[in-house]
Scaffold this motif. Structure first.
Motif, short mmCIF file in Angstrom:
data_model
loop_
_atom_site.label_atom_id
_atom_site.label_comp_id
_atom_site.label_asym_id
_atom_site.label_seq_id
_atom_site.Cartn_x
_atom_site.Cartn_y
_atom_site.Cartn_z
N ILE A 117 0.80 -1.24 0.00
CA ILE A 117 0.00 0.00 0.00
C ILE A 117 0.83 1.28 0.00
CG2 ILE A 117 -1.95 -1.11 1.15
CD1 ILE A 117 -0.98 0.24 3.77
N ALA A 118 2.16 1.17 0.00
CA ALA A 118 2.98 2.38 0.12
C ALA A 118 2.70 3.37 -1.00
CB ALA A 118 4.46 2.00 0.13
N SER A 119 2.62 2.88 -2.25
CA SER A 119 2.38 3.80 -3.38
C SER A 119 0.98 4.40 -3.32
CB SER A 119 2.59 3.06 -4.70
OG SER A 119 1.81 1.89 -4.75
N SER A 120 0.01 3.64 -2.83
CA SER A 120 -1.36 4.17 -2.70
C SER A 120 -1.43 5.26 -1.63
CB SER A 120 -2.34 3.04 -2.35
OG SER A 120 -2.35 2.06 -3.35
N ILE A 121 -0.67 5.08 -0.55
CA ILE A 121 -0.62 6.10 0.51
C ILE A 121 -0.03 7.39 -0.04
CG2 ILE A 121 0.59 6.74 2.64
CD1 ILE A 121 0.13 3.92 3.66
N MET A 122 1.08 7.28 -0.79
CA MET A 122 1.71 8.47 -1.36
C MET A 122 0.78 9.16 -2.36
SD MET A 122 4.51 8.82 0.17
CE MET A 122 5.87 7.97 1.00
N ALA A 123 0.07 8.38 -3.16
CA ALA A 123 -0.85 8.96 -4.14
C ALA A 123 -2.01 9.68 -3.45
CB ALA A 123 -1.37 7.87 -5.07
N LEU A 124 -2.57 9.08 -2.39
CA LEU A 124 -3.66 9.73 -1.67
C LEU A 124 -3.17 11.00 -0.98
CD1 LEU A 124 -6.57 9.80 -0.72
CD2 LEU A 124 -5.96 8.23 1.14
N LEU A 125 -1.96 10.97 -0.47
CA LEU A 125 -1.39 12.16 0.15
C LEU A 125 -1.29 13.30 -0.86
CD1 LEU A 125 -0.29 13.00 2.94
CD2 LEU A 125 2.00 12.43 2.11
N SER A 126 -0.96 12.97 -2.10
CA SER A 126 -0.92 13.98 -3.16
C SER A 126 -2.30 14.54 -3.45
CB SER A 126 -0.35 13.37 -4.45
OG SER A 126 1.01 13.05 -4.30
N ASP A 127 -3.31 13.67 -3.42
CA ASP A 127 -4.69 14.13 -3.65
C ASP A 127 -5.15 15.09 -2.56
OD1 ASP A 127 -4.76 12.47 -5.86
OD2 ASP A 127 -5.87 10.87 -4.85
N LEU A 128 -4.66 14.89 -1.34
CA LEU A 128 -5.17 15.63 -0.18
C LEU A 128 -4.40 16.90 0.15
CD1 LEU A 128 -5.89 12.60 2.21
CD2 LEU A 128 -7.58 13.99 1.01
N THR A 129 -3.23 17.10 -0.48
CA THR A 129 -2.41 18.27 -0.14
C THR A 129 -2.14 19.13 -1.36
OG1 THR A 129 -0.42 16.92 -0.43
CG2 THR A 129 -1.26 17.17 1.81
N ARG A 130 -1.98 20.42 -1.11
CA ARG A 130 -1.63 21.35 -2.18
C ARG A 130 -0.14 21.27 -2.48
NH1 ARG A 130 -3.46 26.56 0.64
NH2 ARG A 130 -3.09 25.19 2.43
N GLN A 132 2.33 23.36 -2.59
CA GLN A 132 3.30 24.05 -1.74
C GLN A 132 3.54 23.35 -0.40
OE1 GLN A 132 0.36 25.19 -2.85
NE2 GLN A 132 -0.45 26.87 -1.60
N HIS A 133 2.64 22.40 -0.05
CA HIS A 133 2.80 21.70 1.23
C HIS A 133 3.12 20.21 1.05
CE1 HIS A 133 1.46 25.24 3.31
NE2 HIS A 133 0.31 25.25 2.67
N ARG A 134 3.22 19.78 -0.20
CA ARG A 134 3.38 18.35 -0.45
C ARG A 134 4.73 17.83 0.03
NH1 ARG A 134 0.90 17.80 -5.52
NH2 ARG A 134 -0.97 17.97 -4.25
N THR A 135 5.77 18.62 -0.13
CA THR A 135 7.10 18.18 0.30
C THR A 135 7.13 17.94 1.81
OG1 THR A 135 8.16 19.40 -1.50
CG2 THR A 135 9.55 18.76 0.34
N LYS A 136 6.49 18.85 2.57
CA LYS A 136 6.42 18.68 4.03
C LYS A 136 5.66 17.41 4.39
CE LYS A 136 4.69 22.80 4.69
NZ LYS A 136 4.05 23.97 5.34
N ALA A 137 4.55 17.18 3.67
CA ALA A 137 3.73 16.00 3.95
C ALA A 137 4.51 14.71 3.67
CB ALA A 137 2.45 16.04 3.12
N MET A 138 5.22 14.69 2.54
CA MET A 138 6.02 13.51 2.19
C MET A 138 7.14 13.30 3.21
SD MET A 138 4.72 12.21 -0.58
CE MET A 138 3.65 12.66 -1.95
N ALA A 139 7.72 14.40 3.70
CA ALA A 139 8.80 14.29 4.69
C ALA A 139 8.30 13.64 5.97
CB ALA A 139 9.38 15.67 4.98
N CYS A 140 7.05 13.94 6.36
CA CYS A 140 6.47 13.31 7.56
C CYS A 140 6.40 11.80 7.41
CB CYS A 140 5.07 13.87 7.82
SG CYS A 140 5.05 15.57 8.39
N ILE A 141 6.05 11.34 6.20
CA ILE A 141 6.01 9.90 5.94
C ILE A 141 7.41 9.31 6.07
CG2 ILE A 141 5.48 8.10 4.26
CD1 ILE A 141 2.98 9.44 5.21
N GLY A 142 8.39 10.00 5.52
CA GLY A 142 9.77 9.53 5.60
C GLY A 142 10.28 9.43 7.02
N VAL A 143 9.97 10.43 7.83
CA VAL A 143 10.41 10.42 9.23
C VAL A 143 9.76 9.27 9.99
CG1 VAL A 143 10.25 11.70 11.41
CG2 VAL A 143 10.94 12.88 9.33
N SER A 144 8.49 8.99 9.67
CA SER A 144 7.78 7.92 10.36
C SER A 144 8.42 6.56 10.12
CB SER A 144 6.30 7.89 9.93
OG SER A 144 6.16 7.43 8.61
#
Length: 457
Positions: A117-130, A132-144
């Motif tokens: 499900i990793a790719s589906s999570i990343m794709a949904l995160l893209s759908d839910l964020t603008r 300018q904030h997508r890099t921060k959102a992706m970084a949160c996943i990486g830190v987790s």
């Protein structure tokens, strides 16, 4: 009025919700790692080879389903795929929890891995964020990912010693079911499925990514890193016990080494990025990995030698887990980052599969010494490959949405390319998007947006 500088409540819910789901999934995956070779050998029909297969088969099914699941989620929905993957993971965990032999564990682990499900999570995160904030959102996943790995190394041995391996798989099933609840109740729903090449996969781009030599070397690197992780953990618990550290106390070693590792990671990453010395740091890290495996190979029941080798390994492992995705982002051509990350994730799980199966077989045939010798050989080959790498371009990948009016500007492509710091541009009219590789120290997103809209103002 939405403040563009701050994430909305919906974006925050999506980021933290999906980050938690990802963490729970990774926690379940990694908790088994430090205990399988010790406690798995007590199961009926168990051999070191079959325990290695139980460790590695998860990676095999993950690698097989990773890309297809990502592509399918574009058609039938991200949440549907995430929930379906978590159901498969929980069913596999329950099967392993109630199994009375190593064969049930192997089948359960294979079923766990099939819920990719990793790719589906990343794709949904893209759908839910603008944008300018997508890099921060992706970084949160990486830190987790790093946090989950550290917690799993400690909790796995503690839970298994107290309640047994079957109970551990029961806990993992519960965590995946909790992930389903969070996905359905916390993560916002969206009908918007944006094809974002920065996080989603594009089928037609896979061949170009596979033919990119610089990306191939990075994919080889993550494959080697996870081969080494699996190989090491096939032999490490037994080596620690033979050196006088009982299995019940292994979590103490993992706790101390992980704390030291996390303290070391941030300064190393900051140095590599700010001084623009990523290639040098990467080669140094692979060298330290080789030294760590040689120390483990030659430790000969000396506990402090094993501890020093483990400490070197964990420091470098955590640095590389942060460094390699950053390199993929830098090296991927404009508009190909999402596909490059999908191939990268597949390579990672191929390493898991090879490392687990090979480690179990070697341990069965020749013992811990042979496994650590194989680790040293893998690290040595990786070191040779890493020395052929070039310093990456220190650029960021940006996606800027374009209006139909702006797309009519015949000079748009040339105007973007002429901007300071821009190295690549890909205009995709069907997506109304510009994918840009740019040195943000020379030109930032706001300046690019102003430049793009200047021609049709």
């Amino acid at each position: 009025m939405i403040n563009d500088n701050k994430m909305t409540a919906s974006e925050l819910r999506g980021t933290w919700g999906l980050g938690t789901v990802f963490s729970l999934r990774m926690l379940g995956m990694f908790m088994v790692l430090p205990v399988m070779t010790t406690y798995g050998m007590t199961l009926p029909d168990a051999t070191s080879t079959l325990v290695g297969v139980a460790i590695g088969i998860y990676g095999l099914t993950q690698a097989f389903f990773q890309i297809p699941f990502g592509l399918i989620s574009d058609r039938i929905g991200r949440k549907f795929m995430i929930v379906g993957g978590l159901i498969l993971f929980s069913l596999g965990s329950l099967l392993a929890a109630f199994s009375q032999s190593i064969w049930g564990i192997i089948i359960g682990r294979a079923l766990q891995g099939s819920g990719a499900i990793a790719s589906s999570i990343m794709a949904l995160l893209s759908d839910l964020t603008r944008e300018q904030h997508r890099t921060k959102a992706m970084a949160c996943i990486g830190v987790s990912f790093g946090i989950s790995f550290a917690i799993a190394m400690i909790l796995g041995p503690m839970i298994t010693h107290a309640f047994g391996l079957h109970f551990l798989f029961g806990i993992i099933a519960f965590l995946s079911l909790l992930g389903i609840v969070i996905t359905l109740t916390v993560v916002p729903s969206t009908d918007r499925h944006v094809l974002n090449r920065e996080s989603g996969m594009v089928k037609s781009s896979i061949t170009k990514v596979l033919n990119n030599r610089r990306l191939l070397k990075l994919n080889f690197g993550i494959m080697c890193l996870h081969m080494l992780l699996m190989l090491t953990f096939v032999a490490l618990p037994s080596a620690l016990e033979r050196a006088g550290l009982p299995a019940v106390n292994h979590w103490i070693l993992y706790l101390v080494t992980m704390l030291i590792s996390f303290a070391a990671v941030l300064p190393i990453i900051l140095y590599a990025e700010m001084k623009r010395r990523i290639r040098s740091v990467l080669i140094l890290c692979v060298t330290v990995l080789l030294i760590a495996e040689v120390i483990l190979w030659s430790s000969n029941k000396h506990l402090w030698s094993i501890i020093s080798g483990v400490q070197c390994f964990f420091v470098v492992f955590n640095v590389m887990e942060a460094l390699l995705p950053s390199l993929i982002s830098k090296e991927a051509p404009a508009g190909y980052k999402g596909t490059a990350m999908g191939v990268y994730a597949t390579s990672q799980f191929i390493g898991v599969a090879i490392g687990g199966c090979l480690g179990g077989w070697l341990f069965d045939m020749k013992g811990t010494s042979a496994v650590f010798a194989a680790c040293a050989l893998v690290a040595f080959i990786w070191l040779i490959v890493s020395t052929t790498m070039r310093e990456p371009s220190y650029v960021s990948s940006l996606r800027i949405l374009l209006s139909r009016r702006v797309l009519e500007d015949s000079d748009l492509l040339n105007r973007i390319k002429a901007q300071a710091g821009v190295t690549e541009v890909l205009l995709v009219k069907e997506e109304q998007s510009a994918y840009i590789k740019v040195d943000t120290k020379k030109t930032n997103r706001r300046q690019l947006e102003e430049l793009i809209h200047l021609g049709k103002s």
